[in-house]
Write an enzyme that holds these catalytic residues in place. Structure first.
Site, PDB file in Angstrom:
ATOM      1  N   HIS A  11       0.849  -1.068   0.023  1.00  0.00           N
ATOM      2  CA  HIS A  11       0.090  -0.005  -0.127  1.00  0.00           C
ATOM      3  C   HIS A  11       0.981   1.294   0.023  1.00  0.00           C
ATOM      4  O   HIS A  11       2.084   1.197   0.243  1.00  0.00           O
ATOM      5  CB  HIS A  11      -1.045  -0.152   1.280  1.00  0.00           C
ATOM      6  CG  HIS A  11      -0.199   0.183   2.612  1.00  0.00           C
ATOM      7  ND1 HIS A  11      -0.116  -0.950   3.374  1.00  0.00           N
ATOM      8  CD2 HIS A  11       0.340   0.998   3.143  1.00  0.00           C
ATOM      9  CE1 HIS A  11       0.509  -0.561   4.329  1.00  0.00           C
ATOM     10  NE2 HIS A  11       0.588   0.705   4.398  1.00  0.00           N
ATOM     11  N   GLU A  62      -3.804   3.445   1.623  1.00  0.00           N
ATOM     12  CA  GLU A  62      -3.888   3.654   3.119  1.00  0.00           C
ATOM     13  C   GLU A  62      -4.313   5.191   3.421  1.00  0.00           C
ATOM     14  O   GLU A  62      -3.372   6.146   3.166  1.00  0.00           O
ATOM     15  CB  GLU A  62      -2.807   3.157   4.018  1.00  0.00           C
ATOM     16  CG  GLU A  62      -2.916   3.533   5.510  1.00  0.00           C
ATOM     17  CD  GLU A  62      -1.686   3.149   6.321  1.00  0.00           C
ATOM     18  OE1 GLU A  62      -1.807   3.941   7.426  1.00  0.00           O
ATOM     19  OE2 GLU A  62      -1.178   2.379   5.813  1.00  0.00           O
ATOM     20  N   HIS A  81       2.664  11.638  -7.556  1.00  0.00           N
ATOM     21  CA  HIS A  81       1.318  11.202  -7.631  1.00  0.00           C
ATOM     22  C   HIS A  81       1.135   9.798  -7.845  1.00  0.00           C
ATOM     23  O   HIS A  81       2.172   8.916  -7.768  1.00  0.00           O
ATOM     24  CB  HIS A  81       0.961  11.948  -9.421  1.00  0.00           C
ATOM     25  CG  HIS A  81       1.885  11.092 -10.327  1.00  0.00           C
ATOM     26  ND1 HIS A  81       2.742  11.510 -10.624  1.00  0.00           N
ATOM     27  CD2 HIS A  81       1.272   9.912 -11.115  1.00  0.00           C
ATOM     28  CE1 HIS A  81       3.114  10.926 -11.996  1.00  0.00           C
ATOM     29  NE2 HIS A  81       2.328   9.648 -11.956  1.00  0.00           N
ATOM     30  N   GLU A 129      -2.781  10.529 -11.340  1.00  0.00           N
ATOM     31  CA  GLU A 129      -2.646  10.538 -12.751  1.00  0.00           C
ATOM     32  C   GLU A 129      -3.531   9.329 -13.336  1.00  0.00           C
ATOM     33  O   GLU A 129      -3.597   8.234 -12.975  1.00  0.00           O
ATOM     34  CB  GLU A 129      -1.189  10.207 -13.134  1.00  0.00           C
ATOM     35  CG  GLU A 129      -1.013  10.042 -14.664  1.00  0.00           C
ATOM     36  CD  GLU A 129       0.094   9.733 -15.225  1.00  0.00           C
ATOM     37  OE1 GLU A 129       0.839   9.852 -16.402  1.00  0.00           O
ATOM     38  OE2 GLU A 129       1.426   9.114 -14.478  1.00  0.00           O
TER      39      GLU A 129
END
Length: 136
Positions: A11, A62, A81, A129
């Protein structure tokens, strides 16, 4: 050097100022699922995990909400990003705008390339993005 199969991205954690607003953005607008959410009263924070699939096989995001924070986070200039592949970023950006999402770079070919991309911002200003998936 370790074998590729020994590792997997689990994550990415980002801090969010207003958890409900962020959950709305990632679930309703970007179509992710809330996979799990837990309050930690002793530490005065909540963790919420969102994604497109099960954490056992997919990378997720998260969302960390620290209770009692009075001001939004300063994002700094080191983070770039999060990238998400989509079947039709043109239609998705229209839907995002209709739903209140903020498109900061309209869909189109990337500079110096042919891949079609767009950028949106979440409620905290994190850039996301959107990449037109090949063959879609």
């Amino acid at each position: 050097m370790a074998e590729e199969s020994e590792f997997r991205v689990l994550h990415t954690m980002i801090r969010v100022f207003d958890l409900d607003r962020s959950l709305d953005f990632y679930t309703r607008i970007l179509g992710m699922k809330l996979l799990r959410k837990k309050d930690y009263p002793g530490g005065e924070f909540t963790l919420a995990f969102v994604g497109y699939g099960d954490e056992a096989s997919q990378s997720v995001i998260e969302l960390t909400h620290n209770w009692g924070r009075k001001e939004p986070y300063v994002l700094g200039d080191a983070f770039g990003h999060i990238a998400i592949g989509a079947r039709d970023i043109y239609v998705l950006c229209d839907k995002l705008k209709e739903a209140g999402g903020k498109v900061v770079r309209e869909p189109g070919p990337m500079k110096h390339g042919t891949t079609h991309i767009a950028f949106v911002e979440d409620p905290d200003g994190y850039k996301i993005e959107l990449i037109q998936m090949e063959g879609e």
